[in-house]
Scaffold this motif. Sequence first.
Motif, mmCIF file in Angstrom:
data_model
loop_
_atom_site.group_PDB
_atom_site.id
_atom_site.type_symbol
_atom_site.label_atom_id
_atom_site.label_comp_id
_atom_site.label_asym_id
_atom_site.label_seq_id
_atom_site.Cartn_x
_atom_site.Cartn_y
_atom_site.Cartn_z
ATOM 1 N N ASP A 146 -5.217 -2.335 12.685
ATOM 2 C CA ASP A 146 -4.318 -1.176 12.654
ATOM 3 C C ASP A 146 -2.880 -1.608 12.430
ATOM 4 O O ASP A 146 -2.130 -0.969 11.684
ATOM 5 N N LYS A 172 -0.608 -0.578 9.264
ATOM 6 C CA LYS A 172 0.697 0.074 9.428
ATOM 7 C C LYS A 172 1.795 -0.736 8.744
ATOM 8 O O LYS A 172 2.697 -0.184 8.098
ATOM 9 N N GLU A 183 1.734 0.000 5.111
ATOM 10 C CA GLU A 183 2.307 1.319 4.816
ATOM 11 C C GLU A 183 3.830 1.256 4.814
ATOM 12 O O GLU A 183 4.491 1.819 3.926
#
Length: 611
Positions: free
Chosen positions: A40, A44, A47
């Motif tokens: 995760d 992130k 992104e």
Amino acid sequence: MKSRTDAKKSCLLCVLGLGLLVGQGLQARAQHPQSAAREDSLTKATEYYYQAVLAYRTEQPRSAYQLLRHAHALAPEDGDIAYLLGRVAADLGREAESLPLLELAYRADSSRRDYAQTLVSAYFSRERMQDALRITEQLAKADPDNDDMRYRLVQLYARSGDLKKAIELCGELQEHFGRNVDAYAQVTQMKIQLLRMAGEGSRIFDEHYRRLELFPDDRAANYDYALYLIDRRLDDLLDKFLKDKQRQGYLKPSDAVVLRVHQAVDRKKYADAERLLASVNQDTTLPTEEKLQLWALISSSQQEAQNALLQDKYLPYIEQLVKLDPKAALQYYVQLLRYKERYREAIALLEPASKQRADEAWVWDEYFQDAVGLEDEAMIGRVAREALRYVPTDWRYHITAASDLYTAGKREEARVALERACQEVEPKTGIGPGRILGLLADLYASGTKEERAKANEYYEAALAAYDSDPEVLNNYAYRLAKAGQELDKAERLAGQAVKLSPKAAHILDTYAYIYLLRKNYTLAKLYQRKALDEAGESASADMYEHMGDILAAEADWAEAERYWTLAEAAYQKKLAEPDLEPSQAEELRATLPTLKKKINDAKKKIQRQQR
């Protein structure tokens, strides 16, 4: 096989054409199992990286920086993230932060040429020559035919003190270039400079001679050889050289005259130099730019200041060149006229040029500066409006045109013009964009309730574009102070403005006003007196009123009443101006009752003190 997020990131970079490849940090996800939390975090980070790349491409470096910091915190070993964060940090002046990030990226993947070259440049700018040399040697070894890399190696050897290696490498480059006249000339000039640095001046003659043997018909090689002979005072060799080269057809008679001009200047025989150059001034076989440089050389050599303006006695020769070759000579001549403050003569030449050569930005730049020099407001505005059709990226023309609209009472049109300027002006950072955004902020600050709510955003944007404009800093600080908001910030902004413009009365007044609000009456009075002293007879009503307020806070009612009375007179004088805007008049009238009350209250307190 890459993970889903890796594939997305690679695709995005291809679309943006940044030439960045996914680094080892993100690729590792496809090769090793990750915990759900770790996966995760990396997703992130990716992104944030996507968004940062987009922000960087759209010239939003501060946004890119913040996004990349988040990404780096989540994926601290990722080379791509560290590399781009290092570049953005450098762009923002965060040099100390940039270098460790670039080093991290290089450690993550030392095979990446972009990582290596950027790190070399960073080391070079910090005078870490040995580190730069180490990486450059590795790059050159991996790509032995890369001439740019070998040029960089020559520089690094020289800067690190190994002149012998630098000279040897220049020799290898000369052999490599063989019959490439331009490349050989560039390397030879570099080698000659290194030989001088190494104290081996005796070898310079051989370098010139070898180049001349290789390229006997090259004008630059012939000129450089002749200039070397002139510098060494080898007049017999020079005479023979010029005679032989003209006989062989490698030098034209006009070239020989030009070299004699250099010889005369070197011997300080300026009258001979003038006579010789005048004889070929209208010779079309000689480049106009070269003749301009020679007139400047003759003129400056006779004066102590090397950057002194061309002497007036040489102007007729420049006029000849303008008539002969206006494309090459006009810009130099009109600049010369402007430097001599002969604005009208320059404008007489620029006005037709602005029709015939409208797509050349320098024409509008000179035309505009000459209009400013004449202090002709109508002409300044007209030239700016015309220039915008051809040079829409220049902020000066936008601001002038918008100011004209505002002065004419066309406030809304001025706002639209400034907003259009935000889109068209390039680059997006610097004093011009900052000033445009600052003017927009001022307009919004004096507008409707909805517009006033946006003013601070524009002030912030203005300072993000350029944080050293004293007017923007001052106006933003005053707005915050008048609203009683963020006085710490207002004081900091006003303090910066005072440092940049320590004698500007209105800026000193703002600083004093903020100290008044903060109840530091000693500093408030100090800066308010400075403001009034600098303003003299031009002191504004605000300045007088603020001084009265400071004195009242110290219970000096007699002096407070005197300054408030001066403020009232200044307000009334302002109201009597025929071109005063209605909105300003309304604001002034609203101020007067409060001021009158202050005066009356002061008189009452004075009377009580006298009883």
